[in-house]
Design a protein around this motif. Structure first.
Motif, PDB file in Angstrom:
ATOM      1  N   THR A 465       0.825  -1.205   0.000  1.00 28.09           N
ATOM      2  CA  THR A 465       0.000   0.000   0.000  1.00 28.09           C
ATOM      3  C   THR A 465       0.859   1.255   0.000  1.00 28.09           C
ATOM      4  OG1 THR A 465      -1.744  -1.203   1.190  1.00 28.09           O
ATOM      5  CG2 THR A 465      -1.832   1.205   1.230  1.00 28.09           C
ATOM      6  N   HIS A 466       1.906   1.261   0.807  1.00 29.00           N
ATOM      7  CA  HIS A 466       2.816   2.409   0.817  1.00 29.00           C
ATOM      8  C   HIS A 466       3.481   2.593  -0.549  1.00 29.00           C
ATOM      9  CE1 HIS A 466       2.537   3.722   4.922  1.00 29.00           C
ATOM     10  NE2 HIS A 466       2.858   2.542   5.408  1.00 29.00           N
ATOM     11  N   THR A 467       3.849   1.501  -1.185  1.00 31.26           N
ATOM     12  CA  THR A 467       4.495   1.594  -2.498  1.00 31.26           C
ATOM     13  C   THR A 467       3.550   2.206  -3.525  1.00 31.26           C
ATOM     14  OG1 THR A 467       5.843  -0.354  -1.978  1.00 31.26           O
ATOM     15  CG2 THR A 467       5.658   0.265  -4.288  1.00 31.26           C
ATOM     16  N   ARG A 468       2.276   1.787  -3.509  1.00 32.92           N
ATOM     17  CA  ARG A 468       1.310   2.337  -4.454  1.00 32.92           C
ATOM     18  C   ARG A 468       1.083   3.833  -4.210  1.00 32.92           C
ATOM     19  NH1 ARG A 468      -2.374  -0.768  -3.207  1.00 32.92           N
ATOM     20  NH2 ARG A 468      -3.717   0.571  -1.953  1.00 32.92           N
ATOM     21  N   HIS A 469       1.003   4.234  -2.921  1.00 35.47           N
ATOM     22  CA  HIS A 469       0.792   5.654  -2.628  1.00 35.47           C
ATOM     23  C   HIS A 469       2.001   6.500  -2.995  1.00 35.47           C
ATOM     24  CE1 HIS A 469      -2.535   4.744   0.581  1.00 35.47           C
ATOM     25  NE2 HIS A 469      -2.851   4.340  -0.633  1.00 35.47           N
ATOM     26  N   LEU A 470       3.188   6.001  -2.743  1.00 34.64           N
ATOM     27  CA  LEU A 470       4.393   6.769  -3.071  1.00 34.64           C
ATOM     28  C   LEU A 470       4.575   6.903  -4.580  1.00 34.64           C
ATOM     29  CD1 LEU A 470       6.828   5.282  -0.393  1.00 34.64           C
ATOM     30  CD2 LEU A 470       5.885   7.589  -0.437  1.00 34.64           C
ATOM     31  N   ASN A 471       4.249   5.866  -5.317  1.00 34.79           N
ATOM     32  CA  ASN A 471       4.334   5.961  -6.774  1.00 34.79           C
ATOM     33  C   ASN A 471       3.260   6.876  -7.333  1.00 34.79           C
ATOM     34  OD1 ASN A 471       6.585   4.334  -7.378  1.00 34.79           O
ATOM     35  ND2 ASN A 471       5.369   2.472  -7.059  1.00 34.79           N
ATOM     36  N   ALA A 472       2.134   7.011  -6.615  1.00 40.68           N
ATOM     37  CA  ALA A 472       1.117   7.958  -7.061  1.00 40.68           C
ATOM     38  C   ALA A 472       1.591   9.392  -6.866  1.00 40.68           C
ATOM     39  CB  ALA A 472      -0.190   7.716  -6.299  1.00 40.68           C
ATOM     40  N   LEU A 473       2.387   9.618  -5.822  1.00 48.25           N
ATOM     41  CA  LEU A 473       2.935  10.960  -5.608  1.00 48.25           C
ATOM     42  C   LEU A 473       4.052  11.276  -6.597  1.00 48.25           C
ATOM     43  CD1 LEU A 473       3.053  11.021  -1.701  1.00 48.25           C
ATOM     44  CD2 LEU A 473       1.468  12.257  -3.174  1.00 48.25           C
ATOM     45  N   HIS A 474       4.792  10.251  -6.987  1.00 51.20           N
ATOM     46  CA  HIS A 474       5.877  10.426  -7.965  1.00 51.20           C
ATOM     47  C   HIS A 474       5.649   9.431  -9.103  1.00 51.20           C
ATOM     48  CE1 HIS A 474       8.712  13.232  -5.966  1.00 51.20           C
ATOM     49  NE2 HIS A 474       8.121  12.802  -4.869  1.00 51.20           N
ATOM     50  N   PRO A 475       4.736   9.725 -10.013  1.00 51.34           N
ATOM     51  CA  PRO A 475       4.447   8.783 -11.101  1.00 51.34           C
ATOM     52  C   PRO A 475       5.627   8.653 -12.046  1.00 51.34           C
ATOM     53  CG  PRO A 475       3.311  10.864 -11.459  1.00 51.34           C
ATOM     54  CD  PRO A 475       3.923  10.948 -10.097  1.00 51.34           C
ATOM     55  N   PRO A 476       5.702   7.549 -12.795  1.00 53.00           N
ATOM     56  CA  PRO A 476       6.829   7.355 -13.733  1.00 53.00           C
ATOM     57  C   PRO A 476       6.909   8.421 -14.815  1.00 53.00           C
ATOM     58  CG  PRO A 476       5.682   5.290 -13.324  1.00 53.00           C
ATOM     59  CD  PRO A 476       4.838   6.358 -12.712  1.00 53.00           C
ATOM     60  N   GLU A 477       5.770   9.066 -15.148  1.00 53.37           N
ATOM     61  CA  GLU A 477       5.804  10.087 -16.188  1.00 53.37           C
ATOM     62  C   GLU A 477       6.708  11.258 -15.821  1.00 53.37           C
ATOM     63  OE1 GLU A 477       3.064   8.957 -14.774  1.00 53.37           O
ATOM     64  OE2 GLU A 477       2.335   7.565 -16.335  1.00 53.37           O
ATOM     65  N   LYS A 478       6.834  11.531 -14.531  1.00 45.29           N
ATOM     66  CA  LYS A 478       7.680  12.642 -14.100  1.00 45.29           C
ATOM     67  C   LYS A 478       9.151  12.278 -14.030  1.00 45.29           C
ATOM     68  CE  LYS A 478       4.122  14.988 -11.355  1.00 45.29           C
ATOM     69  NZ  LYS A 478       3.789  15.552 -10.010  1.00 45.29           N
ATOM     70  N   HIS A 479       9.470  10.988 -14.167  1.00 45.54           N
ATOM     71  CA  HIS A 479      10.856  10.537 -14.018  1.00 45.54           C
ATOM     72  C   HIS A 479      11.275   9.700 -15.224  1.00 45.54           C
ATOM     73  CE1 HIS A 479      10.927  11.902  -9.797  1.00 45.54           C
ATOM     74  NE2 HIS A 479       9.697  11.427  -9.728  1.00 45.54           N
ATOM     75  N   ALA A 480      10.912  10.150 -16.405  1.00 42.56           N
ATOM     76  CA  ALA A 480      11.329   9.506 -17.657  1.00 42.56           C
ATOM     77  C   ALA A 480      10.927   8.048 -17.706  1.00 42.56           C
ATOM     78  CB  ALA A 480      12.841   9.648 -17.849  1.00 42.56           C
ATOM     79  N   GLY A 481       9.722   7.750 -17.241  1.00 37.90           N
ATOM     80  CA  GLY A 481       9.209   6.388 -17.288  1.00 37.90           C
ATOM     81  C   GLY A 481       9.800   5.450 -16.261  1.00 37.90           C
ATOM     82  N   ARG A 482      10.576   5.966 -15.320  1.00 38.83           N
ATOM     83  CA  ARG A 482      11.215   5.116 -14.309  1.00 38.83           C
ATOM     84  C   ARG A 482      10.350   5.079 -13.056  1.00 38.83           C
ATOM     85  NH1 ARG A 482      17.175   6.103 -11.520  1.00 38.83           N
ATOM     86  NH2 ARG A 482      17.363   4.026 -10.559  1.00 38.83           N
ATOM     87  N   GLN A 483      10.085   3.874 -12.572  1.00 33.23           N
ATOM     88  CA  GLN A 483       9.319   3.730 -11.344  1.00 33.23           C
ATOM     89  C   GLN A 483      10.231   3.979 -10.152  1.00 33.23           C
ATOM     90  OE1 GLN A 483       7.366  -0.040 -10.999  1.00 33.23           O
ATOM     91  NE2 GLN A 483       5.865   0.709  -9.514  1.00 33.23           N
ATOM     92  N   MET A 484       9.868   4.958  -9.316  1.00 33.89           N
ATOM     93  CA  MET A 484      10.771   5.394  -8.242  1.00 33.89           C
ATOM     94  C   MET A 484      10.788   4.424  -7.066  1.00 33.89           C
ATOM     95  SD  MET A 484      12.161   8.006  -9.477  1.00 33.89           S
ATOM     96  CE  MET A 484      13.009   8.646  -8.038  1.00 33.89           C
ATOM     97  N   VAL A 485       9.674   3.763  -6.785  1.00 35.68           N
ATOM     98  CA  VAL A 485       9.601   2.864  -5.626  1.00 35.68           C
ATOM     99  C   VAL A 485       9.158   1.494  -6.109  1.00 35.68           C
ATOM    100  CG1 VAL A 485       8.654   2.487  -3.320  1.00 35.68           C
ATOM    101  CG2 VAL A 485       8.984   4.817  -4.160  1.00 35.68           C
ATOM    102  N   GLN A 486       9.883   0.452  -5.710  1.00 36.62           N
ATOM    103  CA  GLN A 486       9.537  -0.925  -6.028  1.00 36.62           C
ATOM    104  C   GLN A 486       9.512  -1.743  -4.742  1.00 36.62           C
ATOM    105  OE1 GLN A 486      11.646  -2.616  -9.522  1.00 36.62           O
ATOM    106  NE2 GLN A 486      12.707  -0.633  -9.660  1.00 36.62           N
ATOM    107  N   LEU A 487       8.732  -2.793  -4.768  1.00 34.73           N
ATOM    108  CA  LEU A 487       8.620  -3.681  -3.607  1.00 34.73           C
ATOM    109  C   LEU A 487       9.134  -5.063  -3.997  1.00 34.73           C
ATOM    110  CD1 LEU A 487       7.604  -4.258  -0.716  1.00 34.73           C
ATOM    111  CD2 LEU A 487       5.395  -4.890  -1.720  1.00 34.73           C
TER     112      LEU A 487
END
Length: 635
Positions: A465-487
């Motif tokens: 749940t934390h991973t999904r919320h953190l990725n919603a705050l920093h979506p991959p579109e803002k980081h050149a398609g890179r997912q910032m948080v992984q589990l």
């Protein structure tokens, strides 16, 4: 056998030295200065470094330090006496030189030290000599006691118990139940004295039997008479007893509410769906760079107010006991002793552990003993400032942990920066891990969360749940398609050390910057789980081990940290085991001014408090401000 004895100034100038071994003792003395003297831990009786035990004495008048070292496997009872004797003799012999600070002269003290050492050793041998033979029974005081003096009788003094018996014997003779004889003229004492009842007045000249019969008749009359019962008022007719209504708890979720609470995909169209998570985008970017410090309370002021009225109000505080001691030129332990108990109680009331509070008081006494006050210096102000400086020094880290700099250094080498979180159950490890993860991705680092809590049900789902919320705050579109948080998770019941090792390997292959290892909560006395934690640290060798502790605990904080450190050291097959590197203090917003847990944790480990959790959102993370904590502690 002593290995060395060294006398040096607080500035680092060695005045005299005795060396009984060929090994270099400089690193051990430097460790004593760094870990004890500079960290305000002078209340410790001894310090162990490598194979030596070091003891010290401070001379605050001449700014001297006396240090003696011996093998830690030895138990020398005369070391304290030798320290005191050498301290006194060295001061008396070189007082003029020390006052003028002529440190360039040669201090000839070898012969006198040998004499003092011989005297101390002989004193220690007499103290540890074989105990004298046990006394015989005839030599003890117990043999002089009589049998009658050792019989305990109920009813108080023996003489007082005998007097009523004699009176009853005179009145009733041998037939009286209270004072029967045994035929030898000795009275039998009753086992338990009955409650005295006034004897009824009988007719003059009546015999004993007539008196007994009259008393029986009076007793029967009293028992047969009794009290008249009052008539009870008739009760009003009632419609009937009403049964107790069952209490309905809020959010109880009964069987009737099951349909409305079902948010699964298989539910019908008429059932409302689970609301989508909508992140608060306004907070994104607020934690870039360093974390904000805790703000000190502006209402607190270390200096007393200028007006007389505020001074009178503050005069009745914790240090009002010193007001009668102002004017002494030299501070002695006798001057400070009356207030040490009060000072210790004040610190314990602020949630400082009892043992730590006692050591802090001892440290303040050692630091002030022998210090000469100026003409216009008050003892109360001096003691308060000394205590404040000591607390600030304890909270100030002896080494700075700069995670952002270390992560950038690890990125250049191609390896992830690994942080392991450990602590007891329910302190908030997963929540604060998510806060730190949010801070890292705010600064542009990618994070892999390793779900190594394979014991608690719901631990993996919480991190997901934390991973999904953190990725919603920093979506991959803002980081050149890179997912910032992984589990990285493998379910429950698996080996945590193996999961952490695989997660680190996965992060190295995918070029992830930081790996955060979430471990299971465990009590410090749970030996199997503590062994598993030691294995995880030993196998994976993280760059940083953080202990997550509550700010609500007092004495328990010391026990937790000591046993966690001991477990990491015992279950590591290394001469230099990796123990706790820093502390994360949670629930700091719930304690008001009872901030003593921060003092206890830092004093025990000597490690800094890296983060302070002060809320329930991702941005509620602060750096510890030592001045703010001490200001709250000294209220």
């Amino acid at each position: 056998m002593l290995d060395f004895f060294v006398i040096f100034t607080k500035g680092g100038i060695v005045l005299w030295c005795f060396q009984g071994t060929t090994e270099l003792f400089g690193p051990s003395v430097n460790a004593l200065v760094k870990s004890v003297l500079l960290q305000e831990r002078t209340g410790l009786s001894s310090f162990v470094h490598q194979s030596w035990t070091l003891k010290h004495r401070l001379d605050n008048e001449f700014d001297l330090v006396f240090v003696v070292g011996f093998q830690k496997i030895l138990q020398l009872s005369y070391v304290d006496k030798l320290l005191d004797d050498v301290h006194r003799e060295f001061r008396d012999k070189f007082e003029n030189v020390l006052m003028e600070k002529k440190y360039f002269q040669k201090f000839l003290f070898d012969s006198r030290f040998s004499q003092l050492q011989a005297v101390a050793e002989s004193w220690g041998q007499q103290k540890t000599a074989a105990p004298r033979a046990m006394r015989s029974f005839e030599q003890s005081l117990k043999s002089q006691k009589t049998v009658g003096s050792m019989i305990e009788k109920k009813g108080g003094n023996n003489k007082e118990n005998k007097q009523p018996g004699k009176e009853r014997k005179k009145k009733g003779g041998a037939g009286n139940a209270g004072g029967a004889g045994d035929g030898n003229g000795r009275d039998h004492e009753p086992e338990q004295e009955p409650t005295p009842v006034p004897e009824p007045q009988a007719a003059p000249g009546a015999s004993e039997e007539d008196q007994i019969m009259a008393n029986r008749r009076k007793m029967m009359m009293r028992m047969s008479s009794g009290k008249k019962k009052e008539a009870k008022t008739p009760k009003s007719p009632q419609a009937g007893k009403k049964g107790k209504a069952a209490r309905t708890w809020a959010l109880s979720g009964g069987s009737k509410d099951a349909a409305s609470l079902d948010f699964s995909e298989a539910a019908g169209d008429d059932v409302p769906r689970r609301p989508e998570f909508v992140p608060d985008a306004s907070m994104v970017g607020a934690m870039a760079g360093n974390i904000q410090d805790m703000e000190p309370d502006e209402s607190d002021d270390d200096e007393p107010a200028a007006d007389a009225q505020s001074q009178q109000k503050k005069a009745g505080g914790m240090f009002s006991v010193f007001k009668n001691l102002v004017g002494n030129k030299t501070i002695t332990r006798e001057n400070v002793t009356p207030v040490l108990d009060q000072l210790r109680d004040h610190l314990v009331g602020k949630n400082v552990a009892a043992d730590i509070a006692a050591k802090l008081c001892e440290s303040v006494a050692n630091k002030l003993q022998g210090k000469v006050l100026g003409t216009f210096e008050g003892l109360a102000k001096t003691v308060r400032q000394t205590l404040v400086d000591s607390l600030v020094q304890i909270l100030s880290p002896k080494r700075r942990i700069d995670i952002l700099r270390d992560v950038m250094s690890a990125r250049q080498t191609g390896n992830p920066y690994v942080v392991a979180f450990c602590g007891v159950n329910g302190v908030g490890k997963s929540t604060n891990l998510a806060k730190i993860c949010f801070w890292l991705i705010e600064n542009g680092f990618s994070v892999l969360i390793a779900a190594c809590d394979t014991f608690r049900a719901g631990a993996v789902e919480q991190l997901r749940t934390h991973t999904r919320h953190l990725n919603a705050l920093h979506p991959p579109e803002k980081h050149a398609g890179r997912q910032m948080v992984q589990l990285y998770e493998k379910g429950y019941g698996k080996d945590p050390a193996g999961i952490a090792n695989d997660a680190i390997g996965f992060a190295r292959e995918t070029r992830v910057d930081v790996v955060l290892i979430d471990t299971a909560g465990r009590m410090q006395d749970n030996e199997p789980l503590m062994r598993a934690l030691g294995k995880l640290i030993k196998v994976n060798e993280p760059d940083l081990v953080l202990f997550v502790g509550e700010a609500l605990v007092g004495n328990e904080a010391v026990d937790q940290l000591v046993k966690f450190n001991q477990a990491l050291a015992d279950h590591s097959a290394s001469d230099r085991p990796h123990t706790i590197d820093g502390i994360v203090l949670t629930k700091f917003d719930t304690i008001d001014d009872k901030v003593g847990a921060a003092i206890s944790m830092t004093y025990v480990t000597g490690q800094p408090i890296v983060f302070v959790g002060c809320g329930q959102t991702y941005t509620d993370l602060r750096n510890l401000n030592a001045r703010a904590v001490v200001s709250a502690l000294m209220k």
